[in-house]
Design a protein around this motif. Structure first.
Motif, PDB file in Angstrom:
ATOM      1  N   ALA A 156       0.828  -1.210   0.000  1.00  0.00           N
ATOM      2  CA  ALA A 156       0.000   0.000   0.000  1.00  0.00           C
ATOM      3  C   ALA A 156       0.862   1.259   0.000  1.00  0.00           C
ATOM      4  CB  ALA A 156      -0.932  -0.004   1.201  1.00  0.00           C
ATOM      5  N   VAL A 157       1.958   1.242   0.763  1.00  0.00           N
ATOM      6  CA  VAL A 157       2.841   2.408   0.829  1.00  0.00           C
ATOM      7  C   VAL A 157       3.526   2.624  -0.517  1.00  0.00           C
ATOM      8  CG1 VAL A 157       4.853   3.412   1.957  1.00  0.00           C
ATOM      9  CG2 VAL A 157       3.196   2.116   3.295  1.00  0.00           C
ATOM     10  N   ILE A 158       4.025   1.541  -1.111  1.00  0.00           N
ATOM     11  CA  ILE A 158       4.695   1.647  -2.405  1.00  0.00           C
ATOM     12  C   ILE A 158       3.740   2.205  -3.457  1.00  0.00           C
ATOM     13  CG2 ILE A 158       5.760   0.340  -4.272  1.00  0.00           C
ATOM     14  CD1 ILE A 158       7.563   0.733  -1.869  1.00  0.00           C
ATOM     15  N   GLU A 159       2.539   1.681  -3.480  1.00  0.00           N
ATOM     16  CA  GLU A 159       1.567   2.141  -4.470  1.00  0.00           C
ATOM     17  C   GLU A 159       1.161   3.595  -4.237  1.00  0.00           C
ATOM     18  OE1 GLU A 159      -1.559  -0.720  -4.224  1.00  0.00           O
ATOM     19  OE2 GLU A 159      -0.604  -2.098  -5.641  1.00  0.00           O
ATOM     20  N   ALA A 160       1.191   4.028  -2.973  1.00  0.00           N
ATOM     21  CA  ALA A 160       0.788   5.401  -2.648  1.00  0.00           C
ATOM     22  C   ALA A 160       1.891   6.421  -2.923  1.00  0.00           C
ATOM     23  CB  ALA A 160       0.359   5.482  -1.183  1.00  0.00           C
ATOM     24  N   TYR A 161       3.156   6.005  -2.821  1.00  0.00           N
ATOM     25  CA  TYR A 161       4.238   6.982  -2.856  1.00  0.00           C
ATOM     26  C   TYR A 161       5.261   6.782  -3.968  1.00  0.00           C
ATOM     27  CZ  TYR A 161       2.625   8.408   1.789  1.00  0.00           C
ATOM     28  OH  TYR A 161       1.872   8.872   2.838  1.00  0.00           O
ATOM     29  N   PHE A 162       5.586   5.547  -4.315  1.00  0.00           N
ATOM     30  CA  PHE A 162       6.716   5.328  -5.225  1.00  0.00           C
ATOM     31  C   PHE A 162       6.453   5.952  -6.593  1.00  0.00           C
ATOM     32  CE2 PHE A 162       9.355   3.104  -8.264  1.00  0.00           C
ATOM     33  CZ  PHE A 162      10.571   3.033  -7.609  1.00  0.00           C
ATOM     34  N   ASN A 163       7.395   6.793  -7.011  1.00  0.00           N
ATOM     35  CA  ASN A 163       7.369   7.429  -8.327  1.00  0.00           C
ATOM     36  C   ASN A 163       6.197   8.399  -8.509  1.00  0.00           C
ATOM     37  OD1 ASN A 163       9.263   7.235 -10.604  1.00  0.00           O
ATOM     38  ND2 ASN A 163       7.440   6.881 -11.820  1.00  0.00           N
ATOM     39  N   LYS A 164       5.664   8.909  -7.402  1.00  0.00           N
ATOM     40  CA  LYS A 164       4.536   9.833  -7.502  1.00  0.00           C
ATOM     41  C   LYS A 164       4.981  11.287  -7.698  1.00  0.00           C
ATOM     42  CE  LYS A 164       1.139   6.931  -7.246  1.00  0.00           C
ATOM     43  NZ  LYS A 164       1.898   5.676  -7.271  1.00  0.00           N
ATOM     44  N   THR A 165       6.230  11.585  -7.403  1.00  0.00           N
ATOM     45  CA  THR A 165       6.724  12.953  -7.622  1.00  0.00           C
ATOM     46  C   THR A 165       7.744  13.006  -8.747  1.00  0.00           C
ATOM     47  OG1 THR A 165       8.458  12.653  -5.953  1.00  0.00           O
ATOM     48  CG2 THR A 165       6.380  13.620  -5.217  1.00  0.00           C
ATOM     49  N   ALA A 166       8.423  11.895  -9.006  1.00  0.00           N
ATOM     50  CA  ALA A 166       9.486  11.889 -10.007  1.00  0.00           C
ATOM     51  C   ALA A 166       8.940  12.192 -11.400  1.00  0.00           C
ATOM     52  CB  ALA A 166      10.195  10.534 -10.003  1.00  0.00           C
ATOM     53  N   VAL A 167       9.500  13.189 -12.035  1.00  0.00           N
ATOM     54  CA  VAL A 167       9.048  13.564 -13.370  1.00  0.00           C
ATOM     55  C   VAL A 167       9.609  12.586 -14.396  1.00  0.00           C
ATOM     56  CG1 VAL A 167       8.860  15.995 -12.783  1.00  0.00           C
ATOM     57  CG2 VAL A 167      11.024  15.111 -13.676  1.00  0.00           C
ATOM     58  N   LYS A 168       9.022  12.604 -15.563  1.00  0.00           N
ATOM     59  CA  LYS A 168       9.421  11.629 -16.579  1.00  0.00           C
ATOM     60  C   LYS A 168      10.562  12.142 -17.447  1.00  0.00           C
ATOM     61  CE  LYS A 168       5.058   9.084 -16.908  1.00  0.00           C
ATOM     62  NZ  LYS A 168       3.971   8.617 -17.801  1.00  0.00           N
ATOM     63  N   ASP A 169      11.627  12.600 -16.823  1.00  0.00           N
ATOM     64  CA  ASP A 169      12.808  12.910 -17.611  1.00  0.00           C
ATOM     65  C   ASP A 169      13.571  11.616 -17.842  1.00  0.00           C
ATOM     66  OD1 ASP A 169      15.438  12.835 -15.825  1.00  0.00           O
ATOM     67  OD2 ASP A 169      13.784  13.567 -14.590  1.00  0.00           O
ATOM     68  N   SER A 170      14.513  11.627 -18.749  1.00  0.00           N
ATOM     69  CA  SER A 170      15.131  10.375 -19.179  1.00  0.00           C
ATOM     70  C   SER A 170      15.933   9.699 -18.075  1.00  0.00           C
ATOM     71  CB  SER A 170      16.022  10.626 -20.392  1.00  0.00           C
ATOM     72  OG  SER A 170      17.047  11.555 -20.090  1.00  0.00           O
ATOM     73  N   LEU A 171      16.696  10.466 -17.285  1.00  0.00           N
ATOM     74  CA  LEU A 171      17.569   9.852 -16.283  1.00  0.00           C
ATOM     75  C   LEU A 171      16.784   9.327 -15.089  1.00  0.00           C
ATOM     76  CD1 LEU A 171      20.563  12.319 -16.474  1.00  0.00           C
ATOM     77  CD2 LEU A 171      20.478   9.971 -17.305  1.00  0.00           C
ATOM     78  N   THR A 172      15.758  10.057 -14.653  1.00  0.00           N
ATOM     79  CA  THR A 172      14.904   9.543 -13.583  1.00  0.00           C
ATOM     80  C   THR A 172      14.161   8.302 -14.062  1.00  0.00           C
ATOM     81  OG1 THR A 172      14.638  11.739 -12.617  1.00  0.00           O
ATOM     82  CG2 THR A 172      13.004  10.085 -12.014  1.00  0.00           C
ATOM     83  N   SER A 173      13.706   8.300 -15.297  1.00  0.00           N
ATOM     84  CA  SER A 173      13.029   7.133 -15.849  1.00  0.00           C
ATOM     85  C   SER A 173      13.979   5.944 -15.929  1.00  0.00           C
ATOM     86  CB  SER A 173      12.473   7.454 -17.240  1.00  0.00           C
ATOM     87  OG  SER A 173      11.483   8.452 -17.166  1.00  0.00           O
ATOM     88  N   LEU A 174      15.231   6.194 -16.281  1.00  0.00           N
ATOM     89  CA  LEU A 174      16.220   5.113 -16.313  1.00  0.00           C
ATOM     90  C   LEU A 174      16.378   4.500 -14.930  1.00  0.00           C
ATOM     91  CD1 LEU A 174      18.454   3.501 -17.760  1.00  0.00           C
ATOM     92  CD2 LEU A 174      20.029   5.380 -17.206  1.00  0.00           C
TER      93      LEU A 174
END
Length: 437
Positions: free
Chosen positions: A124-142
């Motif tokens: 539940a925590v992972i689904e609520a928080y993981f990758n919720k703020t990270a923008v879809k730039d190439s290096l963060t996506s990598l």
């Protein structure tokens, strides 16, 4: 085969070894598609105009380094904040090291990201928080595509953590060149307080590129005090992306101390989602040789009655290069806020350079926002005054440089860390200051 092609091909093998029911399976798949489409950023992009990755991308990096070298405490003790008791999460070549770590704690949820990703109780925590703020730039996506290991920290409501948490990533250089991609997720509950110290450190001169991502969520009235220590070897490069989401009346402070490394790129992003948030972004950069440090900051004001304060100092010697690209973005509803941004720089030598671009984008009409930038050399009158009082030229230069950066140090709330930074500054400017903070 280019590094981009190698990474895309390696992802297939990586995915085959993961749990099929991982809660971020779909996120990983989408992320590698983003990276495959965009590739590595280039100077054609406005945000990367003054920072080129071309030289780094020529290395034949090991994507999954062999973690074969054992390191002992005596080899790395100097990198710990050993003057004070801390919780420690230590990773060696991307793998958790239980011998060097110390996570003994009461009522804290401090564990490995791999555990959080694979255990039902964290779903539940992972689904609520993981990758919720990270923008879809190439290096963060990598990083998202290969996300497997790092620190997972969840501070429960009303908990004031009694001692700082150190997150330390060592690279042993067991291979000629390696690519590391740590991922941290930190959730600080309502009215909770925590202090975190993060460091990436190479233990030899082999090439290492670290693409690190950290997400921090500060709930109502939470207090987060975060420190980044960047004092690596000239063969180590770091791309550090940090995303901070703030709820009502939370206070978040990030101090970034950049003293060493081949190339450092800091992407620091704050999102103020609740009223009366307070954000502080402070930094000191002291580099030399051909070192390159790039600070790229964003404070996104979404809610009214908030504050943000940015103060970055840079001292650049020899042929070093600095970049500061700071943006304050104010939404239409973010009325009655106070946002301040300042970037001051000293060029010690003629071949040193700094590219500074403070930015304001304001869509509200009842705000107080300001920004400023200065680039210059040491004050000759001040130098003359100190030398006329019997202080040598070298010591006079050191005192002026120390005074220039000192106001950032004043906001460091961990005395032992402040003393450590003070010594690092003295080492960088090449003189013993003769006093402690």
């Amino acid at each position: 085969m280019s590094l981009k092609e190698k990474l895309v091909a390696s992802y297939i093998a990586f995915e085959d070894h993961l749990e099929d029911d991982s809660p971020i399976h779909d996120l990983r798949s989408d992320a590698i598609k983003v990276f495959e489409e965009k590739g590595f950023p280039s100077k054609k992009e406005e945000a990367w105009k003054y920072t080129s990755l071309n030289a780094l991308l020529k290395n034949d990096y090991s994507i999954f380094p062999n973690n074969e070298r054992n390191i002992e405490l005596k080899d790395v003790r100097k990198y710990f904040l050993h003057d004070i008791d801390t919780y420690k999460l230590v990773f060696v070549d991307g793998v958790y090291n239980s011998f060097l770590s110390d996570t003994t704690h009461d009522s804290l949820d401090v564990c490995l990201l791999s555990s959080a990703l694979n255990k039902p109780k964290y779903k539940a925590v992972i689904e609520a928080y993981f990758n919720k703020t990270a923008v879809k730039d190439s290096l963060t996506s990598l990083n998202t595509a290969f996300a497997k290991e790092g620190a997972y920290i969840h501070i429960p409501k009303h908990k004031e953590v009694e001692k700082p948490i150190e997150i330390i990533n060592f690279s042993t250089g067991s291979e000629a060149a390696m690519l590391l991609q740590p991922r941290n997720l930190i959730v600080v509950g309502e009215n909770a307080h925590v202090q975190v110290i993060e460091r990436h450190q190479s233990l030899n001169k082999n090439q290492v590129l670290t693409n690190s991502v950290t997400e921090i969520f500060a709930e109502k009235r939470a207090f987060v005090d975060y420190y980044k220590i960047q004092n690596d070897t000239d063969s180590a490069s770091l791309i550090d992306s940090t995303y901070i989401s703030q709820e009502q009346e939370s206070h978040c402070r990030v101090h970034t101390f950049s003293f060493g490394g081949k190339l450092i790129r800091n992407n620091l992003n704050f999102y103020q989602k609740g009223e009366r948030c307070d954000s502080t972004l402070n930094g000191i950069t002291i580099i030399e040789g051909k070192q390159h440090v790039d600070h790229n900051t964003l404070v996104h004001h979404i809610a009214p009655n908030c504050e943000s304060h940015q103060d970055y100092k840079g001292i650049f010697a020899e042929s070093s290069t600095g970049v500061f690209n700071g943006k304050i973005y104010v939404e239409k509803d973010a009325q009655k806020l106070d946002a301040f941004q300042q970037n001051n720089n000293i060029l010690v030598d003629d071949k040193a350079s700094i590219n500074s671009k403070p930015q304001l984008e304001i869509f509200a009409d009842d705000v107080r926002c300001s920004h400023g930038c200065t680039i210059g050399q040491l004050d000759e009158d001040a130098m003359f005054y100190l030398q006329s009082r019997g202080i040598g030229k070298k010591e006079a230069r050191a005192l002026l440089m120390y005074a220039f950066a000192n106001n950032v140090l004043e906001s460091v709330k961990i005395p032992e860390l402040k003393a450590r930074i003070n010594k690092l500054i003295a080492t960088k400017i090449g003189v013993s200051l003769g006093f402690e903070l």
